[in-house]
Design a protein around this motif. Structure first.
Motif, PDB file in Angstrom:
ATOM      1  N   CYS A 158     -36.152  38.673  32.559  1.00  0.00           N
ATOM      2  CA  CYS A 158     -35.957  40.015  32.004  1.00  0.00           C
ATOM      3  C   CYS A 158     -36.719  41.065  32.807  1.00  0.00           C
ATOM      4  CB  CYS A 158     -36.381  40.050  30.542  1.00  0.00           C
ATOM      5  SG  CYS A 158     -35.274  39.104  29.484  1.00  0.00           S
ATOM      6  N   THR A 159     -37.866  40.711  33.352  1.00  0.00           N
ATOM      7  CA  THR A 159     -38.588  41.646  34.210  1.00  0.00           C
ATOM      8  C   THR A 159     -37.753  41.935  35.457  1.00  0.00           C
ATOM      9  OG1 THR A 159     -40.678  40.712  33.423  1.00  0.00           O
ATOM     10  CG2 THR A 159     -40.790  42.094  35.391  1.00  0.00           C
ATOM     11  N   GLN A 212     -31.697  34.927  27.933  1.00  0.00           N
ATOM     12  CA  GLN A 212     -32.129  36.066  28.751  1.00  0.00           C
ATOM     13  C   GLN A 212     -31.112  36.344  29.855  1.00  0.00           C
ATOM     14  OE1 GLN A 212     -34.099  33.622  27.688  1.00  0.00           O
ATOM     15  NE2 GLN A 212     -35.996  34.483  26.901  1.00  0.00           N
ATOM     16  N   MET A 247     -44.997  35.754  38.034  1.00  0.00           N
ATOM     17  CA  MET A 247     -45.052  36.043  36.607  1.00  0.00           C
ATOM     18  C   MET A 247     -45.735  34.939  35.804  1.00  0.00           C
ATOM     19  SD  MET A 247     -43.624  38.938  36.809  1.00  0.00           S
ATOM     20  CE  MET A 247     -43.533  39.397  35.079  1.00  0.00           C
ATOM     21  N   SER A 263     -43.620  31.585  32.745  1.00  0.00           N
ATOM     22  CA  SER A 263     -42.914  32.249  31.634  1.00  0.00           C
ATOM     23  C   SER A 263     -41.575  32.746  32.183  1.00  0.00           C
ATOM     24  CB  SER A 263     -43.751  33.393  31.065  1.00  0.00           C
ATOM     25  OG  SER A 263     -44.345  34.166  32.076  1.00  0.00           O
ATOM     26  N   GLU A 264     -40.618  31.838  32.197  1.00  0.00           N
ATOM     27  CA  GLU A 264     -39.348  32.105  32.876  1.00  0.00           C
ATOM     28  C   GLU A 264     -38.529  33.187  32.182  1.00  0.00           C
ATOM     29  OE1 GLU A 264     -40.481  29.102  31.960  1.00  0.00           O
ATOM     30  OE2 GLU A 264     -41.008  28.200  33.886  1.00  0.00           O
ATOM     31  N   GLY A 265     -38.569  33.198  30.852  1.00  0.00           N
ATOM     32  CA  GLY A 265     -37.799  34.210  30.126  1.00  0.00           C
ATOM     33  C   GLY A 265     -38.298  35.605  30.469  1.00  0.00           C
ATOM     34  N   ASP A 266     -39.604  35.758  30.490  1.00  0.00           N
ATOM     35  CA  ASP A 266     -40.212  37.039  30.855  1.00  0.00           C
ATOM     36  C   ASP A 266     -39.845  37.390  32.297  1.00  0.00           C
ATOM     37  OD1 ASP A 266     -41.999  39.295  30.699  1.00  0.00           O
ATOM     38  OD2 ASP A 266     -43.519  38.099  31.730  1.00  0.00           O
TER      39      ASP A 266
END
Lengths: 275, 318
Positions: free
Chosen positions: B59-60, B87, B50, B53-56
């Protein structure tokens, strides 16, 4: 009884009913978010009652279902109303909205214990990533379902939205449809003065998304955008220009109606306007 | 018994057991170091890098999990957890999604990269979250087995892994089980309850103490939440003195978990925590940092003796 139709006049009538019922349950709960529920009402009506989303409310975990993620998680007055009217649970259970021991877990912000809800939201900025993850799963399983998510415009100030936008570009995720409920008003202030989002179409385009901009209260435009065949290699964003509090004159465009329930008199006036 | 880093056990198990089509692995741009790349090389369709972008990523992973996948979201612990508490709380813990959060490079054992890369508050973060199970294997074999277990386990987990090589403690006859600690050494004077890299330090401390005729138990707690309360109670009652050891701040980690467990079971025994003493460490090698910040075998041994003095005093007062 709610019907599924692509007749614009019927959908407009349904949207009006959705607005009335959303305001009613927020009023009955004594708290909630009317402004952002009214602004998204036409979009959700089209998604759930316009034959856009494929789902079986009696089998809410059907692996092939289209998904919806309410990224702007505060608009539960709207979401629960639509889910109940779509048959995910009886409309009588809406009395549990924001109440302890709520039969359908109708919390102020969504949680997947409620039939029809995929994931908890309420902290802005997470829903697009979640929707993208669900969309990626379809590809792995050879399913062709679509994933829709409703974003608030204030929410686009969260950096994670743009992380997710980049991810969907990278993976060429073509079954992901983000809809921006661009109602121009956030809790504190008008969105523009908090942090301006424009030029918003250019931003999404630069992130590799197919961009459609519509009037989010014109049912013909809403349905037209949702029915348009998807691009094969790109995710889609529909920027829906909306009005916070749409349909109730004294709520329209007002920050004051972001997170305050209407009292008895206000509800009566509002319902009259929505007849 | 195989020497190796716990992250290596993770990567090897993903490679060996990743053919299950439900398994997906995500990384945030450090897959070579976390070893998730081992999976990506073998199963590229189910590997999602990803980017940074750890938050993304978290949530992904949650989204994939809602659609029936078991999603391993992997990065350096300091970024995976430090950047994504919200998150994790909303999309993983509260939503109760089948996401395995895999944080590597934990503790001051990370060494020269310094405090920004030395995650010492992650156990406090994750223990405080309802629904989350917290696991830290102590060697390669346990990490390998735990990874295999997690593939078939349903529910959110934080899996805490290390960068540095540790001595093999278990052979393939060991059976990892979530929620079960294991006794690596039986003793009668005190028990050292350790986790992660500190298990090997504790075993070394036990050897130092043996030379002084002090006989201690060493327990590996690989599931920090839910804690093996029964094992903690049995060992505390049997030895009458408890020392915990963790490469983590002394607040919110294993030490506090054990202390809670003892108090909730009305077991009052002399007790000390070995850990990072509510400070940030600094750059340096693992050995240097363990020595300076009180995590070395000799420090654990000294702490045991301190506790034994209290035990003797309290017995005298009875």
């Amino acid at each position: 009884m709610t019907v599924c139709t692509d007749d614009i006049a019927s959908l407009e009538q349904e949207a009006k009913e959705v607005r009335r019922q959303s305001l009613q349950i927020i009023h009955d709960a004594g708290s909630g978010h009317p402004g952002g529920s009214l602004s998204g009402a036409d979009i959700l009506t089209a998604l759930y009652f316009g034959g856009i989303m494929q789902f079986d409310a009696s089998n809410p975990k059907d692996p092939a279902r289209d998904r919806f993620v309410l990224s702007k998680g505060h608009a539960t007055g709207l979401l629960y109303t639509v889910l109940a009217r779509a048959g995910f649970f009886p409309q009588e259970d809406l009395v549990g909205y924001r109440k302890i021991n709520s039969k359908r877990n109708l919390s102020g912000h969504p949680h997947p214990k409620t039939p029809g809800v995929e994931i908890a939201t309420g902290s802005l900025g997470q829903g697009l990533s979640v929707a993208h993850g669900i969309a990626l799963s379809a590809r792995l399983d050879g399913l062709d379902f679509k994933v829709y998510t409703l974003l608030g415009d204030g929410e686009l100030q969260e950096g994670q939205i743009w992380e997710a936008a980049m991810s969907a570009q990278k993976f060429k995720t073509n079954n992901l449809i983000a809809i921006v409920d661009f109602n121009k008003v956030a809790q504190d202030n008008i969105t523009k003065d908090l942090k301006d989002l424009e030029p918003l179409e250019d931003k999404w385009s630069a992130f590799g998304w197919e961009v459609i901009r519509i009037d989010g209260h014109n049912m013909t435009e809403v349905m037209g955008a949702l029915k348009r065949p998807l691009d094969k290699t790109r995710p889609r964003v529909i920027i829906a220009d909306t009005v916070k509090g749409k349909g109730v004159s004294f709520m329209e465009g007002k920050t004051a109606w972001h997170g305050v329930a209407p009292g008895d008199e206000d509800l009566e006036r509002a319902l009259k306007e929505l007849e | 018994m195989k020497d190796g880093a716990t992250r290596d056990g993770y990567g090897a198990a993903l490679q060996d057991f990743g053919d299950n089509p439900k398994v997906v692995v995500l990384d945030a741009g450090v897959s070579d170091s976390t070893r998730s790349k081992k999976f990506g090389d073998k199963f590229p369709d189910r590997f999602f890098n990803m980017g940074i972008s750890e938050g993304d990523m978290v949530c992904t992973a949650a989204g994939l999990a809602t659609a029936g996948k078991v999603a391993f979201a992997t990065s350096f612990a300091c970024f995976l957890l430090g950047r994504t508490m919200d998150q994790i709380l909303v999309s993983v813990a509260y939503s109760n999604t089948n996401v395995k959060l895999v944080g590597t490079h934990t503790g001051i054992a990370v060494g020269p990269d310094g405090p920004t890369a030395q995650m010492i508050v992650d156990l406090a973060y994750t223990r405080a979250m309802p629904n989350l199970t917290v696991i830290q294997p102590a060697d390669y074999e346990e990490a390998y087995q735990a990874t295999k277990t997690l593939i078939n386990h349903n529910g959110p987990v934080y899996f805490r892994l290390g960068r540095s090589k540790v001595k093999g403690l278990y052979d393939s006859s060991y059976k990892f089980e979530i929620g079960k600690g294991s006794v690596l050494r039986e003793g009668s004077d005190a028990v050292i309850i350790a986790t992660g890299v500190m298990v090997q330090e504790s075993l070394a401390a036990a050897e130092l103490l043996k030379a002084e005729n002090i006989d201690v138990s060493v327990v590996n707690i690989s599931t920090i939440k839910p804690l093996d309360n029964e094992l903690v109670a049995n060992q505390a009652r049997k030895t009458g003195a408890v020392i915990t050891a963790e490469d983590h701040n002394v607040f919110g980690g294993l030490g506090d978990a054990v202390l809670d467990s003892l108090a909730n079971q009305d077991i009052m025994v002399p007790f000390r925590k070995v850990g990072v003493e509510d400070t940030f460490a600094e750059t340096g090698s693992q050995d240097q940092l363990f020595e300076k910040y009180g995590l070395s075998a000799s420090h654990i041994a000294a702490t045991v003796k301190e506790v034994l003095a209290k035990k003797t005093a309290s017995q005298a007062s009875i």
